[in-house]
Design a protein around this motif. Structure first.
Motif, short mmCIF file in Angstrom:
data_model
loop_
_atom_site.label_atom_id
_atom_site.label_comp_id
_atom_site.label_asym_id
_atom_site.label_seq_id
_atom_site.Cartn_x
_atom_site.Cartn_y
_atom_site.Cartn_z
N SER A 185 0.83 -1.21 0.00
CA SER A 185 0.00 0.00 0.00
C SER A 185 0.86 1.26 0.00
O SER A 185 0.56 2.23 -0.70
N LEU A 186 1.94 1.25 0.78
CA LEU A 186 2.84 2.41 0.82
C LEU A 186 3.48 2.67 -0.55
O LEU A 186 3.65 3.82 -0.97
N LEU A 187 3.81 1.58 -1.25
CA LEU A 187 4.37 1.75 -2.59
C LEU A 187 3.37 2.40 -3.53
O LEU A 187 3.74 3.23 -4.37
N ARG A 188 2.11 2.02 -3.43
CA ARG A 188 1.09 2.63 -4.29
C ARG A 188 0.95 4.12 -4.00
O ARG A 188 0.73 4.93 -4.91
N LEU A 189 1.06 4.50 -2.72
CA LEU A 189 1.04 5.91 -2.37
C LEU A 189 2.27 6.62 -2.93
O LEU A 189 2.18 7.74 -3.46
N ALA A 190 3.43 5.98 -2.83
CA ALA A 190 4.66 6.58 -3.30
C ALA A 190 4.69 6.74 -4.81
O ALA A 190 5.34 7.66 -5.34
N PHE A 191 3.98 5.89 -5.53
CA PHE A 191 3.91 5.99 -6.98
C PHE A 191 2.86 6.99 -7.45
O PHE A 191 2.78 7.30 -8.63
N GLY A 192 2.02 7.47 -6.53
CA GLY A 192 0.92 8.35 -6.94
C GLY A 192 -0.18 7.58 -7.64
O GLY A 192 -1.01 8.16 -8.34
N GLY A 193 -0.20 6.26 -7.42
CA GLY A 193 -1.22 5.44 -8.07
C GLY A 193 -2.54 5.41 -7.34
O GLY A 193 -3.58 5.13 -7.94
N HIS A 194 -2.50 5.72 -6.02
CA HIS A 194 -3.72 5.68 -5.23
C HIS A 194 -3.64 6.66 -4.07
O HIS A 194 -2.55 7.03 -3.62
N TYR A 195 -4.82 7.04 -3.59
CA TYR A 195 -4.92 7.83 -2.36
C TYR A 195 -4.97 6.88 -1.16
O TYR A 195 -5.16 5.67 -1.30
N LEU A 196 -4.82 7.46 0.03
CA LEU A 196 -4.84 6.67 1.25
C LEU A 196 -6.16 5.92 1.40
O LEU A 196 -6.19 4.75 1.79
N SER A 197 -7.27 6.58 1.10
CA SER A 197 -8.57 5.91 1.22
C SER A 197 -8.68 4.73 0.25
O SER A 197 -9.32 3.72 0.57
N ASP A 198 -8.04 4.82 -0.90
CA ASP A 198 -8.07 3.72 -1.87
C ASP A 198 -7.38 2.48 -1.33
O ASP A 198 -7.89 1.36 -1.46
N VAL A 199 -6.20 2.66 -0.73
CA VAL A 199 -5.46 1.49 -0.25
C VAL A 199 -6.09 0.91 1.01
O VAL A 199 -6.11 -0.32 1.20
N LEU A 200 -6.59 1.78 1.89
CA LEU A 200 -7.25 1.28 3.09
C LEU A 200 -8.46 0.43 2.74
O LEU A 200 -8.64 -0.68 3.25
N LEU A 201 -9.30 0.94 1.86
CA LEU A 201 -10.52 0.21 1.51
C LEU A 201 -10.23 -1.00 0.63
O LEU A 201 -10.91 -2.02 0.73
N GLY A 202 -9.20 -0.92 -0.21
CA GLY A 202 -8.82 -2.08 -1.00
C GLY A 202 -8.41 -3.24 -0.11
O GLY A 202 -8.82 -4.39 -0.32
N GLY A 203 -7.60 -2.95 0.90
CA GLY A 203 -7.20 -4.00 1.83
C GLY A 203 -8.36 -4.51 2.66
O GLY A 203 -8.52 -5.72 2.86
N LEU A 204 -9.21 -3.61 3.16
CA LEU A 204 -10.32 -4.02 4.03
C LEU A 204 -11.36 -4.83 3.28
O LEU A 204 -11.93 -5.77 3.85
N VAL A 205 -11.62 -4.49 2.02
CA VAL A 205 -12.57 -5.29 1.23
C VAL A 205 -12.10 -6.73 1.15
O VAL A 205 -12.88 -7.68 1.35
N THR A 206 -10.82 -6.93 0.88
CA THR A 206 -10.29 -8.29 0.78
C THR A 206 -10.32 -9.00 2.12
O THR A 206 -10.65 -10.20 2.20
#
Length: 248
Positions: free
Chosen positions: A179-200
């Protein structure tokens, strides 16, 4: 408290917080933005993303190979049960596959940070609850790689103790790193990675409750079938008796 209710509560809290304060997404993304670009654009981060992004497939293939070799009698060590393989295939297909990639990412048109005006892009920033952004396909909400990163909790749960506990902790660390890598790449916002992980994680817990009755060991042996096959009534009776015994 069951993990399922914890994950559902965290997902609801995330939705509420980022609906009331969508600027938090921008603030966190700015932490990873410097000198006209995101920090993750360098070669080492690109390599790390490739390794972490493919890890789920490697683990799934390894588990499948161990299961097959055990079935063929060519492996005497630990191997996942058939029920565990169903659990792994179902959770990766439903969580990261159906819910995240096919349903949300392709139909919720939130632009990625790197494509928005706040980060030298052209699209207007959209909070998570607005699905009418400029992105057409494979969009920001929610993060597919965070979803597959946290899916690593599923194969960790299928391991026998004492390996299971440390493996689950390592899987959560893996999900956070992805998730941190996705933030560092500008590929996602914090809410995107939090909810992506929680959905799974929610899908994993639902599948666990359905596939493994209460008290069953996910790494334990499959219930034995009656000798000689038996009639349909005997098979059903044996299954009900096993289910009752597992619930005690």
């Amino acid at each position: 408290m069951k993990p399922f209710f914890v994950y559902v509560g965290l997902a609801a809290l995330t939705l509420v917080v980022f609906a009331l304060r969508p600027d938090l997404d921008l603030a966190v993304s700015h932490v990873f933005y410097d000198h006209g670009g995101f920090l993750g654009r360098a070669a080492p981060e690109q390599l790390a993303r490739k390794i972490l992004g493919d890890a789920w497939a490697v683990v799934l293939l390894l588990y499948a190979a161990l299961w097959l070799m055990k079935r063929l009698g060519r492996w005497r060590g630990w191997a996942p049960t058939g029920r565990a393989m169903i659990f792994l295939l179902a959770t990766i297909a439903i969580g990261p596959g159906l819910v995240v990639n096919l349903s949300l990412k392709d139909h919720w048109h939130r632009p990625r940070p790197v494509n928005t005006q706040d980060f030298n892009g052209t699209a207007e920033f959209k909070p998570w609850y607005e699905s009418d952004g400029a992105c057409r396909k494979n969009c920001s909400f929610v993060s597919g790689e965070a979803s597959t990163g946290f899916w690593m909790v599923a194969p960790a749960m299928a391991l026998p103790p004492p390996a299971r506990g440390p493996a689950i902790v390592a899987a959560f660390v893996f999900g956070v790193a992805t998730s941190l890598l996705r933030l560092a790449f500008g590929g996602h916002y914090l809410s995107d990675v939090l909810l992506g992980g929680l959905v799974t994680l929610i899908v994993i817990e639902l599948a666990r409750m359905l596939i493994w009755p209460r008290g069953r060991n996910p790494a334990g042996p499959e219930p034995a079938a009656p000798r000689g096959g038996g009639t349909a009534a005997e098979l059903v009776g044996a299954a009900l008796a096993a289910r009752k015994a597992e619930g005690t």
